[in-house]
Design a protein around this motif. Structure first.
Motif, PDB file in Angstrom:
ATOM      1  N   PHE A  53       0.855  -1.185   0.000  1.00  0.00           N
ATOM      2  CA  PHE A  53       0.000   0.000   0.000  1.00  0.00           C
ATOM      3  C   PHE A  53       0.895   1.240   0.000  1.00  0.00           C
ATOM      4  N   ILE A  54       0.267   2.402   0.023  1.00  0.00           N
ATOM      5  CA  ILE A  54       1.017   3.646  -0.143  1.00  0.00           C
ATOM      6  C   ILE A  54       2.258   3.742   0.775  1.00  0.00           C
ATOM      7  N   PRO A  55       2.165   3.424   2.078  1.00  0.00           N
ATOM      8  CA  PRO A  55       3.358   3.590   2.919  1.00  0.00           C
ATOM      9  C   PRO A  55       4.548   2.755   2.432  1.00  0.00           C
ATOM     10  N   GLU A  56       4.285   1.495   2.051  1.00  0.00           N
ATOM     11  CA  GLU A  56       5.382   0.640   1.573  1.00  0.00           C
ATOM     12  C   GLU A  56       5.983   1.200   0.282  1.00  0.00           C
ATOM     13  N   VAL A  57       5.105   1.732  -0.573  1.00  0.00           N
ATOM     14  CA  VAL A  57       5.589   2.272  -1.840  1.00  0.00           C
ATOM     15  C   VAL A  57       6.481   3.484  -1.584  1.00  0.00           C
ATOM     16  N   LEU A  58       6.024   4.340  -0.664  1.00  0.00           N
ATOM     17  CA  LEU A  58       6.814   5.543  -0.355  1.00  0.00           C
ATOM     18  C   LEU A  58       8.169   5.166   0.253  1.00  0.00           C
ATOM     19  N   ILE A  59       8.169   4.169   1.128  1.00  0.00           N
ATOM     20  CA  ILE A  59       9.416   3.763   1.785  1.00  0.00           C
ATOM     21  C   ILE A  59      10.364   3.126   0.768  1.00  0.00           C
ATOM     22  N   ALA A  60       9.809   2.321  -0.149  1.00  0.00           N
ATOM     23  CA  ALA A  60      10.644   1.710  -1.199  1.00  0.00           C
ATOM     24  C   ALA A  60      11.212   2.790  -2.111  1.00  0.00           C
ATOM     25  N   ALA A  61      10.349   3.762  -2.454  1.00  0.00           N
ATOM     26  CA  ALA A  61      10.805   4.838  -3.338  1.00  0.00           C
ATOM     27  C   ALA A  61      11.914   5.646  -2.662  1.00  0.00           C
ATOM     28  N   ARG A  62      11.809   5.799  -1.345  1.00  0.00           N
ATOM     29  CA  ARG A  62      12.851   6.531  -0.623  1.00  0.00           C
ATOM     30  C   ARG A  62      14.174   5.747  -0.649  1.00  0.00           C
ATOM     31  N   ALA A  63      14.076   4.426  -0.542  1.00  0.00           N
ATOM     32  CA  ALA A  63      15.289   3.602  -0.618  1.00  0.00           C
ATOM     33  C   ALA A  63      15.896   3.691  -2.015  1.00  0.00           C
ATOM     34  N   ALA A  64      15.015   3.690  -3.036  1.00  0.00           N
ATOM     35  CA  ALA A  64      15.512   3.821  -4.412  1.00  0.00           C
ATOM     36  C   ALA A  64      16.222   5.160  -4.568  1.00  0.00           C
ATOM     37  N   ARG A  65      15.651   6.169  -3.933  1.00  0.00           N
ATOM     38  CA  ARG A  65      16.247   7.497  -4.044  1.00  0.00           C
ATOM     39  C   ARG A  65      17.609   7.557  -3.352  1.00  0.00           C
ATOM     40  N   ALA A  66      17.777   6.809  -2.263  1.00  0.00           N
ATOM     41  CA  ALA A  66      19.071   6.786  -1.560  1.00  0.00           C
ATOM     42  C   ALA A  66      20.154   6.320  -2.532  1.00  0.00           C
ATOM     43  N   SER A  67      19.768   5.397  -3.405  1.00  0.00           N
ATOM     44  CA  SER A  67      20.719   4.893  -4.391  1.00  0.00           C
ATOM     45  C   SER A  67      20.872   5.869  -5.567  1.00  0.00           C
ATOM     46  N   THR A  68      19.752   6.352  -6.093  1.00  0.00           N
ATOM     47  CA  THR A  68      19.843   7.245  -7.265  1.00  0.00           C
ATOM     48  C   THR A  68      20.546   8.557  -6.921  1.00  0.00           C
TER      49      THR A  68
END
Ligand code: B12
Length: 212
Positions: A58-73
């Protein structure tokens, strides 16, 4: 597990510090920054998109995953020579339209598109048609992604399309629209190129409309 697979898992599980650490480690081992997008970040966010569609995330998991992706990008972006990898997928001007201050969905769409390799020019909320036209021109964008959450601001999407036409830019960009009150029928009626019901759909549409 390879480092690519480990990074994928870290992103899917939303572990930003691990994603950062693994990205640093990969670079130290001589892996090229541009390789990390297609082999780790993009498949990870594709999986996040699938889980969201299948209601496993759901939205919270998506936001947290996107934040992890951003840590890499965030580590990789400055290292990409001439931003080749990012530019190759296209440049997206994204925003919430004039009069509308809702930005949670728009931010998820922007993060997912960025994770999929698109360069994002995020104009924030309450973006006027003039500002959008100017950004398209300045950044030579090939996609405009518009979000609206209010029935009263949806009409401003039409104003953006009219402004792009008046500026002679309409045939240079694909216009994607989305947001809770927006529908496929609405997208058609205002002459947009596509409607996406969620962030994974936005990525799919962007890939279809601006193929690498
Ligand atoms: C959070 C929220 C707020 C927050 C916004 C905070 C923020 N930073 O965004 C605050 C409190 C500020 C707010 C204010 C208002 N809100 Co409000 N808000 C909401 C709420 C509860 C959730 C919206 C949200 O974030 N959803 C979660 C995200 C992830 O979903 P999403 O935005 O739909 O995005 C997804 C998709 O739509 C799609 N998508 C989104 N954009 C795009 C773009 C493209 C290109 C694509 C392809 C896809 C796409 O992908 C996203 C991810 O999957 C909704 C209710 C609801 N259920 O929608 C009401 C709602 C949207 N708000 C509403 C109203 C009325 C208001 C106010 C007018 C209230 C008031 N009287 O002051 C103000 C308006 C302020 C303004 N000028 O914008 C109404 C709108 C009614 C209508 N039909 O017009 C709603 C529906 C609540 C209701 N049932 O009455 N709100």
């Amino acid at each position: 597990m390879t480092l690519f697979e480990e990074l994928q898992q870290a992103i899917i599980n939303g572990k930003a510090p691990v994603a950062k650490e693994l990205t640093d480690k990969m670079l130290k081992e001589g892996i090229r920054p541009a390789e990390i997008f297609p082999k780790a970040i993009v498949p990870a966010m594709d999986e996040v998109g699938r889980r969201m569609r299948d209601c496993e995330f759901f939205i919270p998991e998506v936001l947290i995953a996107a934040r992890a992706a951003r840590a890499s990008t965030d580590i990789l972006r400055p290292l990409l020579s001439g931003e080749e990898a990012l530019r190759s997928a296209g440049t997206v001007v994204c925003c919430t339209v004039k009069g509308d201050l809702h930005d949670i969905g728009k931010n998820i769409v922007a993060m997912m598109l960025e994770s999929a390799g698109f360069r994002i020019i995020d104009l924030g909320v309450d973006a006027t048609p003039e500002k959008i036209v100017e950004a398209v021109r300045q950044h030579k964008a090939n996609i405009v992604a518009l979000s609206a959450l209010l029935t009263t601001t949806m009409v401003n999407m039409k104003a953006v399309i009219e402004a792009l036409t008046a500026a002679g830019l309409r045939d240079k960009v694909k216009v994607l629209v989305g947001g809770a009150p927006v529908t496929d029928a609405w997208a058609h009626s205002i002459g947009a190129d596509g409607y996406g019901k969620d962030a994974p759909a936005a990525v799919e549409l962007a890939r279809q409309l601006a193929p690498v």
